[in-house]
Design an enzyme around this catalytic site. Structure first.
Site, PDB file in Angstrom:
ATOM      1  N   SER A 106      43.228  58.303  46.184  1.00 40.01           N
ATOM      2  CA  SER A 106      42.789  58.287  44.876  1.00 40.01           C
ATOM      3  C   SER A 106      43.052  59.281  44.098  1.00 40.01           C
ATOM      4  CB  SER A 106      41.215  57.056  44.809  1.00 40.01           C
ATOM      5  OG  SER A 106      41.959  56.043  46.222  1.00 40.01           O
ATOM      6  N   HIS A 127      50.221  56.432  44.333  1.00 40.04           N
ATOM      7  CA  HIS A 127      48.729  55.740  43.876  1.00 40.04           C
ATOM      8  C   HIS A 127      49.282  54.694  43.386  1.00 40.04           C
ATOM      9  CE1 HIS A 127      44.739  56.238  41.509  1.00 40.04           C
ATOM     10  NE2 HIS A 127      44.815  55.104  42.994  1.00 40.04           N
ATOM     11  N   GLU A 139      51.347  56.175  39.476  1.00 43.93           N
ATOM     12  CA  GLU A 139      51.330  57.135  39.592  1.00 43.93           C
ATOM     13  C   GLU A 139      51.624  57.937  40.453  1.00 43.93           C
ATOM     14  OE1 GLU A 139      46.989  58.278  39.630  1.00 43.93           O
ATOM     15  OE2 GLU A 139      46.995  59.462  37.872  1.00 43.93           O
ATOM     16  N   ASN A 177      42.383  58.416  38.512  1.00 44.27           N
ATOM     17  CA  ASN A 177      40.197  58.456  39.046  1.00 44.27           C
ATOM     18  C   ASN A 177      39.619  59.386  37.550  1.00 44.27           C
ATOM     19  OD1 ASN A 177      39.795  56.252  40.087  1.00 44.27           O
ATOM     20  ND2 ASN A 177      41.758  57.058  41.800  1.00 44.27           N
TER      21      ASN A 177
HETATM   22  N1  CAA Z   1      48.489  38.625  44.317  1.00 46.52           N
HETATM   23  C1  CAA Z   1      48.716  37.493  43.559  1.00 46.52           C
HETATM   24  N2  CAA Z   1      48.307  36.602  42.399  1.00 46.52           N
HETATM   25  C2  CAA Z   1      46.917  37.518  42.297  1.00 46.52           C
HETATM   26  C3  CAA Z   1      46.383  38.420  42.718  1.00 46.52           C
HETATM   27  C4  CAA Z   1      47.142  38.934  44.198  1.00 46.52           C
HETATM   28  N3  CAA Z   1      47.088  39.546  45.078  1.00 46.52           N
HETATM   29  N4  CAA Z   1      44.961  38.351  42.810  1.00 46.52           N
HETATM   30  C5  CAA Z   1      44.371  37.628  41.840  1.00 46.52           C
HETATM   31  N5  CAA Z   1      45.620  36.766  41.258  1.00 46.52           N
HETATM   32  C6  CAA Z   1      46.109  35.422  40.524  1.00 46.52           C
HETATM   33  C7  CAA Z   1      44.517  35.173  41.200  1.00 46.52           C
HETATM   34  O1  CAA Z   1      44.819  34.325  41.993  1.00 46.52           O
HETATM   35  C8  CAA Z   1      44.705  34.541  39.184  1.00 46.52           C
HETATM   36  O2  CAA Z   1      45.494  32.865  39.328  1.00 46.52           O
HETATM   37  P1  CAA Z   1      45.265  31.485  39.048  1.00 46.52           P
HETATM   38  O3  CAA Z   1      45.191  32.484  37.475  1.00 46.52           O
HETATM   39  O4  CAA Z   1      46.227  30.612  38.941  1.00 46.52           O
HETATM   40  O5  CAA Z   1      43.715  31.499  39.457  1.00 46.52           O
HETATM   41  C9  CAA Z   1      45.179  35.045  38.327  1.00 46.52           C
HETATM   42  O6  CAA Z   1      45.877  36.450  39.242  1.00 46.52           O
HETATM   43  C10 CAA Z   1      44.125  36.135  37.609  1.00 46.52           C
HETATM   44  O7  CAA Z   1      43.076  36.144  38.164  1.00 46.52           O
HETATM   45  P2  CAA Z   1      41.641  35.610  37.822  1.00 46.52           P
HETATM   46  O8  CAA Z   1      41.851  34.850  37.363  1.00 46.52           O
HETATM   47  O9  CAA Z   1      41.006  36.095  39.458  1.00 46.52           O
HETATM   48  O10 CAA Z   1      40.735  37.544  36.962  1.00 46.52           O
HETATM   49  P3  CAA Z   1      41.822  37.676  36.394  1.00 46.52           P
HETATM   50  O11 CAA Z   1      42.810  37.313  35.192  1.00 46.52           O
HETATM   51  O12 CAA Z   1      40.636  39.049  35.699  1.00 46.52           O
HETATM   52  O13 CAA Z   1      42.686  38.898  36.415  1.00 46.52           O
HETATM   53  C11 CAA Z   1      42.556  41.157  38.045  1.00 46.52           C
HETATM   54  C12 CAA Z   1      42.433  39.637  37.787  1.00 46.52           C
HETATM   55  C13 CAA Z   1      44.629  41.103  37.105  1.00 46.52           C
HETATM   56  C14 CAA Z   1      42.544  41.674  39.157  1.00 46.52           C
HETATM   57  C15 CAA Z   1      42.241  41.728  36.659  1.00 46.52           C
HETATM   58  O14 CAA Z   1      40.712  41.367  35.985  1.00 46.52           O
HETATM   59  C16 CAA Z   1      42.228  42.951  36.281  1.00 46.52           C
HETATM   60  O15 CAA Z   1      42.953  43.320  35.301  1.00 46.52           O
HETATM   61  N6  CAA Z   1      41.493  43.657  36.683  1.00 46.52           N
HETATM   62  C17 CAA Z   1      41.142  45.002  36.524  1.00 46.52           C
HETATM   63  C18 CAA Z   1      42.017  46.205  38.461  1.00 46.52           C
HETATM   64  C19 CAA Z   1      41.781  47.379  37.724  1.00 46.52           C
HETATM   65  O16 CAA Z   1      41.360  47.895  37.312  1.00 46.52           O
HETATM   66  N7  CAA Z   1      42.534  47.756  38.867  1.00 46.52           N
HETATM   67  C20 CAA Z   1      42.227  48.836  38.383  1.00 46.52           C
HETATM   68  C21 CAA Z   1      41.333  49.513  40.429  1.00 46.52           C
HETATM   69  S1  CAA Z   1      41.213  51.098  40.362  1.00 46.52           S
HETATM   70  C22 CAA Z   1      42.498  50.881  41.382  1.00 46.52           C
HETATM   71  O17 CAA Z   1      43.154  50.503  41.983  1.00 46.52           O
HETATM   72  C23 CAA Z   1      42.596  52.356  41.620  1.00 46.52           C
HETATM   73  C24 CAA Z   1      41.894  53.508  42.491  1.00 46.52           C
HETATM   74  O18 CAA Z   1      42.179  54.715  43.096  1.00 46.52           O
HETATM   75  C25 CAA Z   1      40.824  53.469  42.740  1.00 46.52           C
END
Ligand code: CAA
Length: 245
Positions: A106, A127, A139, A177
């Site tokens: 990250s 990434h 990335e 990040n």
């Molecule tokens: N595989 C398949 N399906 C998945 C899944 C996975 N790994 N994770 C979640 N889902 C599904 C859920 O089961 C859900 O299905 P239903 O609609 O049937 O219930 C669907 O995706 C949507 O999930 P949720 O209803 O729980 O919630 P949501 O609509 O908020 O979506 C999310 C979830 C995509 C995680 C969304 O909240 C999101 O985009 N969050 C932000 C994520 C983000 O910012 N990621 C980057 C983080 S930083 C990083 O990763 C890098 C770093 O270096 C720190």
């Protein structure tokens, strides 16, 4: 994140060996991949045949020697420079000299990881974002010695994985990040200073800025240990007190 990365490669038709030092982590990874592909089938984003193919292409093990005949390696161990450098040195001895060694780091310097090997031209950052099967960004980070050919191979792989690649320079935290973590850190400062409750801060960012998750929920989702490690890299690497965790 390793299990998500393994999953998207297996879905794209590659034979994948997922290695972790702890067998418990591999059991959890398989369970999480099975759950994820089942969800994708339910949503019509994957056929049952594609799901079965992906699961069959995936094997797991605790011995890093399993990677000896790999064509491409993506490292996704915990966010610690020394641990990653010693793994890169080991992978350098283990794999063919033409193999690209990518890191899902990250924030840690790709140039530093490349310097732990005899093939810094074939070391780059790849990434992924969590949850890997759902997020379309990768990335790609070019270290000082990374060759244009290696970057091109990684970019072509992203197309096969159905991801959009964006190139970033090898600065602490790269792009994702560098921008995300100061927001997460600021939300934590706002809790500490009593500007609002955790709920209030998350709600403001969700409803006011249309973020899918509030920054504090997102910090828990990423892992507070990972957030701290990334902020320490930003703070130390950029030398500006605004990044203090
Ligand atoms: N595989 C398949 N399906 C998945 C899944 C996975 N790994 N994770 C979640 N889902 C599904 C859920 O089961 C859900 O299905 P239903 O609609 O049937 O219930 C669907 O995706 C949507 O999930 P949720 O209803 O729980 O919630 P949501 O609509 O908020 O979506 C999310 C979830 C995509 C995680 C969304 O909240 C999101 O985009 N969050 C932000 C994520 C983000 O910012 N990621 C980057 C983080 S930083 C990083 O990763 C890098 C770093 O270096 C720190």
């Amino acid at each position: 994140m390793g299990n998500g990365i393994a999953q998207v490669f297996a879905q794209a038709g590659f034979d994948v060996r997922l290695v972790d030092a702890a067998s418990g982590a591999l059991d959890r990874a398989r369970a999480s991949i099975e759950k994820s592909v089942a969800k994708l089938v339910e949503k019509g984003r994957l056929t049952a045949t594609e799901r079965d193919g992906a699961l069959q292409r995936l094997s797991t093990g605790t011995n890093v020697d399993l990677l000896a005949d790999s064509d491409y390696v993506v490292e996704a161990i915990f966010e610690d420079k020394q641990a990653k450098q010693s793994l890169f040195a080991r992978l350098d001895q283990l794999t063919r000299p033409d193999v690209i060694l990518a890191s899902n780091t990250s924030s840690i310097s790709i140039t530093t990881l490349g310097a732990a090997t005899n093939r810094p031209d074939r070391v780059l950052g790849m990434h992924f974002m969590n949850p890997v099967p759902l997020m379309s960004l990768v990335e790609l980070i070019r270290g000082q010695a990374t060759s244009p050919e290696s970057m091109l191979t990684a970019a072509e792989l992203c197309i096969r994985l159905n991801k959009t690649a964006v190139e970033a320079s090898d600065y602490p935290g790269f792009i994702a990040n560098r921008v995300l973590m100061p927001m997460v850190n600021e939300a934590i400062f706002a809790v500490m200073e009593g500007v609002g409750t955790a709920d209030a801060i998350d709600t403001v960012m969700k409803l006011g800025m249309n973020h899918p998750m509030g920054p504090l929920t997102l910090a828990d989702f990423i892992g507070l240990d990972v957030c701290l490690a990334i902020l320490e890299v930003l703070h130390e690497g950029l030398g500006d007190p605004k990044y203090r965790p």
